[in-house]
Write a protein that holds these residues in place. Structure first.
Motif: not given
Length: 260
Positions: A166-187
């Motif tokens: 439903a959303g980012k699991p924690s504020y400690l999780v980095p934001d997804n880097d769309i430009a570099k195609n690196i996701f830190y949470w499954k959005d």
């Protein structure tokens, strides 16, 4: 002549000394505090016992789901549409991988840093299902480093359904880097939007691929993790132990008071 002046100091009745009254008040407050603290500790212990029962039932349910026979994708979609829990339910889906649209989720697998490869599977009706095909090490992030594993043609995937977040699991999780195609949470929405897939053409959950081997071994499938900590018994024993210790202190104080 008037007689000698009489003292006007009132005599304090026995048993009503101010010091004793204050002492009795402190005893009442201490007793109240004791029973409140004891009730809180017992309540916390009981709550952990209830959580233990819930967690054991959840783990048993997960184990039963994982060993069940896989069902068609349409069955899982029907369950999701009715708001039912689809997590870890075995499923099969058939389509063609859109390898040029894969997304990379930062992860570790058996102590190695790398990525889970999420590739949209184009279904016969034109919709897309994001499939976690498995793990690749950091140096194999780019598709050209593992061309043999880029499956083409019609493929049937067997794996486990996974609910979207439903959303980012924690504020400690980095934001997804769309430009570099690196996701830190499954959005899921961001994964789809970054590949040009419209929301109405998206299956609203993921599938983790099973252990079917891929050419040259990459990606490594069956990466679903089932590590749900179950420390509730330990927590319950801690709270109950503290309650027992507090009760012991209270009894000691009571007997000591009676002995005075």
């Amino acid at each position: 002549m008037q007689g000698p002046a009489r003292s006007t100091v009132a005599e304090v009745p026995a048993g009503h000394a101010p010091g004793k009254a204050k002492g009795r008040g402190r005893t009442v407050l201490a007793t109240i505090a004791f029973f409140v603290a004891l009730a809180i500790l017992l309540a916390l212990g009981t709550w952990q016992v209830e959580r233990l029962q819930w967690k054991e039932a959840l783990l048993a349910d997960m184990a039963a789901r994982r060993t069940a026979a896989p069902v068609p994708l349409a069955d899982i979609e029907a369950m999701a549409a009715k708001g039912e829990d689809i997590e870890y339910r075995p499923v099969t889906a058939t389509g063609v991988f859109a390898n040029n649209r894969e997304r990379h989720f930062f992860a570790t697998w058996h102590g190695q840093t790398g990525y889970y490869i999420y590739t949209p599977l184009r279904l016969a009706d034109g919709r897309f299902l994001f499939v976690n095909r498995g793990f690749v090490p950091y140096e194999a992030k780019e598709p050209e480093m593992r061309k043999q594993g880029q499956l083409t043609g019609t493929q049937t995937v067997t794996g486990l359904a996974r609910s979207r977040l439903a959303g980012k699991p924690s504020y400690l999780v980095p934001d997804n880097d769309i430009a570099k195609n690196i996701f830190y949470w499954k959005d899921l929405d961001a994964m789809a939007a970054s590949t040009g897939i419209a929301a109405d053409a998206l299956v609203p959950f993921f599938v983790d691929a099973g252990d079917a081997p891929n050419p040259k071994g990459l990606p490594v499938g069956a990466v679903t993790q089932f590590d749900l900590p179950n420390n509730h018994l330990q927590y319950a024993m801690t709270w109950y132990g503290l309650a027992a210790a507090l009760a012991g202190v209270g009894l000691y104080a009571l007997f000591r008071r009676k002995g005075d």
